[in-house]
Design a protein around this motif. Structure first.
Motif, PDB file in Angstrom:
ATOM      1  N   THR A 168       0.837  -1.196   0.000  1.00 15.21           N
ATOM      2  CA  THR A 168       0.000   0.000   0.000  1.00 15.21           C
ATOM      3  C   THR A 168       0.878   1.256   0.000  1.00 15.21           C
ATOM      4  OG1 THR A 168      -0.145   0.226   2.403  1.00 15.21           O
ATOM      5  CG2 THR A 168      -1.765  -1.229   1.342  1.00 15.21           C
ATOM      6  N   ARG A 169       0.318   2.297  -0.545  1.00  8.43           N
ATOM      7  CA  ARG A 169       1.008   3.590  -0.556  1.00  8.43           C
ATOM      8  C   ARG A 169       1.307   4.040   0.879  1.00  8.43           C
ATOM      9  NH1 ARG A 169       1.629   6.949  -4.527  1.00  8.43           N
ATOM     10  NH2 ARG A 169       0.080   5.902  -5.798  1.00  8.43           N
ATOM     11  N   ARG A 170       0.361   3.835   1.769  1.00 14.21           N
ATOM     12  CA  ARG A 170       0.546   4.229   3.171  1.00 14.21           C
ATOM     13  C   ARG A 170       1.712   3.469   3.806  1.00 14.21           C
ATOM     14  NH1 ARG A 170      -1.990   6.545   7.500  1.00 14.21           N
ATOM     15  NH2 ARG A 170      -1.862   5.435   9.486  1.00 14.21           N
ATOM     16  N   ASP A 171       1.782   2.162   3.576  1.00 15.76           N
ATOM     17  CA  ASP A 171       2.884   1.371   4.147  1.00 15.76           C
ATOM     18  C   ASP A 171       4.232   1.824   3.587  1.00 15.76           C
ATOM     19  OD1 ASP A 171       1.223  -0.108   5.776  1.00 15.76           O
ATOM     20  OD2 ASP A 171       1.105  -1.809   4.401  1.00 15.76           O
ATOM     21  N   ILE A 172       4.277   2.150   2.304  1.00 11.96           N
ATOM     22  CA  ILE A 172       5.526   2.652   1.707  1.00 11.96           C
ATOM     23  C   ILE A 172       5.926   3.963   2.382  1.00 11.96           C
ATOM     24  CG2 ILE A 172       6.579   3.621  -0.371  1.00 11.96           C
ATOM     25  CD1 ILE A 172       4.898   1.599  -2.001  1.00 11.96           C
ATOM     26  N   ASP A 207       6.335  10.019  -1.147  1.00 13.66           N
ATOM     27  CA  ASP A 207       5.004  10.102  -1.755  1.00 13.66           C
ATOM     28  C   ASP A 207       4.339   8.732  -1.854  1.00 13.66           C
ATOM     29  OD1 ASP A 207       5.271  12.824  -2.028  1.00 13.66           O
ATOM     30  OD2 ASP A 207       5.780  12.765  -4.159  1.00 13.66           O
ATOM     31  N   GLY A 208       5.097   7.674  -1.618  1.00 11.90           N
ATOM     32  CA  GLY A 208       4.547   6.322  -1.672  1.00 11.90           C
ATOM     33  C   GLY A 208       4.432   5.760  -3.071  1.00 11.90           C
ATOM     34  N   ASP A 209       5.153   6.357  -4.037  1.00 12.13           N
ATOM     35  CA  ASP A 209       5.075   5.884  -5.423  1.00 12.13           C
ATOM     36  C   ASP A 209       5.922   4.635  -5.674  1.00 12.13           C
ATOM     37  OD1 ASP A 209       3.393   7.994  -6.113  1.00 12.13           O
ATOM     38  OD2 ASP A 209       5.083   9.314  -6.563  1.00 12.13           O
ATOM     39  N   GLN A 210       6.976   4.460  -4.883  1.00 11.97           N
ATOM     40  CA  GLN A 210       7.866   3.304  -5.025  1.00 11.97           C
ATOM     41  C   GLN A 210       8.439   2.975  -3.644  1.00 11.97           C
ATOM     42  OE1 GLN A 210      10.812   3.557  -8.168  1.00 11.97           O
ATOM     43  NE2 GLN A 210      12.199   2.210  -7.056  1.00 11.97           N
ATOM     44  N   ALA A 211       8.581   1.683  -3.365  1.00  7.75           N
ATOM     45  CA  ALA A 211       9.099   1.262  -2.054  1.00  7.75           C
ATOM     46  C   ALA A 211      10.612   1.420  -2.005  1.00  7.75           C
ATOM     47  CB  ALA A 211       8.711  -0.179  -1.786  1.00  7.75           C
ATOM     48  N   PRO A 212      11.134   1.888  -0.862  1.00  8.03           N
ATOM     49  CA  PRO A 212      12.585   1.985  -0.678  1.00  8.03           C
ATOM     50  C   PRO A 212      13.210   0.592  -0.542  1.00  8.03           C
ATOM     51  CG  PRO A 212      11.400   3.194   1.049  1.00  8.03           C
ATOM     52  CD  PRO A 212      10.397   2.418   0.277  1.00  8.03           C
ATOM     53  N   PRO A 230       2.844   0.706  -5.094  1.00  7.47           N
ATOM     54  CA  PRO A 230       1.558   0.493  -4.416  1.00  7.47           C
ATOM     55  C   PRO A 230       0.607  -0.293  -5.314  1.00  7.47           C
ATOM     56  CG  PRO A 230       1.916   2.840  -4.883  1.00  7.47           C
ATOM     57  CD  PRO A 230       3.152   2.109  -5.293  1.00  7.47           C
ATOM     58  N   GLY A 231      -0.144  -1.182  -4.685  1.00 10.32           N
ATOM     59  CA  GLY A 231      -1.086  -2.024  -5.427  1.00 10.32           C
ATOM     60  C   GLY A 231      -0.493  -3.352  -5.856  1.00 10.32           C
ATOM     61  N   ASP A 232       0.832  -3.500  -5.767  1.00 11.60           N
ATOM     62  CA  ASP A 232       1.461  -4.776  -6.122  1.00 11.60           C
ATOM     63  C   ASP A 232       1.058  -5.846  -5.106  1.00 11.60           C
ATOM     64  OD1 ASP A 232       2.822  -3.612  -8.227  1.00 11.60           O
ATOM     65  OD2 ASP A 232       4.785  -3.638  -7.247  1.00 11.60           O
ATOM     66  N   TRP A 233       0.680  -6.987  -5.610  1.00 10.52           N
ATOM     67  CA  TRP A 233       0.534  -8.176  -4.774  1.00 10.52           C
ATOM     68  C   TRP A 233       1.819  -8.955  -4.933  1.00 10.52           C
ATOM     69  CZ3 TRP A 233      -2.889  -9.667  -1.197  1.00 10.52           C
ATOM     70  CH2 TRP A 233      -4.132  -9.003  -1.159  1.00 10.52           C
ATOM     71  N   LEU A 234       2.492  -9.205  -3.819  1.00  5.37           N
ATOM     72  CA  LEU A 234       3.769  -9.913  -3.845  1.00  5.37           C
ATOM     73  C   LEU A 234       3.636 -11.230  -3.083  1.00  5.37           C
ATOM     74  CD1 LEU A 234       6.198  -6.946  -3.098  1.00  5.37           C
ATOM     75  CD2 LEU A 234       5.536  -7.882  -5.328  1.00  5.37           C
ATOM     76  N   THR A 235       4.303 -12.250  -3.590  1.00  5.73           N
ATOM     77  CA  THR A 235       4.304 -13.557  -2.946  1.00  5.73           C
ATOM     78  C   THR A 235       5.742 -13.971  -2.688  1.00  5.73           C
ATOM     79  OG1 THR A 235       2.279 -14.167  -4.102  1.00  5.73           O
ATOM     80  CG2 THR A 235       3.574 -15.962  -3.146  1.00  5.73           C
TER      81      THR A 235
END
Length: 150
Positions: free
Chosen positions: A24-28, A44-49, A100-105
């Motif tokens: 989620t953008r918030r978690d990022i 901004d939550g556009d990409q995870a660090p 954000p929005g990626d489902w990761l496994t």
């Protein structure tokens, strides 16, 4: 005499159950602030660090499910004859950005167990590889963790 029995070595190749999480953008944004990742794309939550995936896939457990060292008990691992754990190395390969929005496994595999002699006695090393893929089964991250037991 080796500490590694054939039964113990038979666990090499064991895999965890896949764990699926949404980004989620918030978690990022929370992770970026907490880790001091000050680039605008992170804040901004556009990409995870970098390293964002680590807490994303940590198990949340009760206190009684922790070892005396404060580490969660890893169901992937067999019972080792040595129990005091130390970090032995971490190698992370990033293949695709996390957005954000990626489902990761994630799936973890016990890839090696070996023994070495240290100054104070025998040491056991084990290696676990975690592969993180997206819903298109594209590799996003590969993480190799080495632990040392004494």
């Amino acid at each position: 005499m080796s500490l590694l029995s054939p039964e113990l070595l038979a666990h090499i190749g064991s895999k965890s159950e896949p764990q699926r999480e949404i980004v989620t953008r918030r978690d990022i944004r929370k992770y970026a602030v907490a880790t001091g990742s000050r680039q605008r794309k992170y804040l901004d939550g556009d990409q995870a660090p970098p390293m964002f995936h680590v807490p994303l896939f940590w198990d949340v457990v009760e206190l009684n499910q922790l070892t005396p060292d404060g580490v969660s008990i890893d169901s992937l691992l067999p019972k080792f004859p040595l129990e005091k754990a130390m970090a032995g190395g971490l190698k992370i390969e990033y293949h695709k950005p996390i957005r954000p929005g990626d489902w990761l496994t994630s799936t973890r595999t016990l890839t090696d167990i070996y023994e070495k002699e240290g100054r104070s006695g025998s040491l056991i090393f084990y290696e676990v590889i975690m592969d993180v893929v997206n819903d298109d089964q594209e590799l996003v991250i590969r993480e190799k963790t080495t632990r040392i037991l004494r």
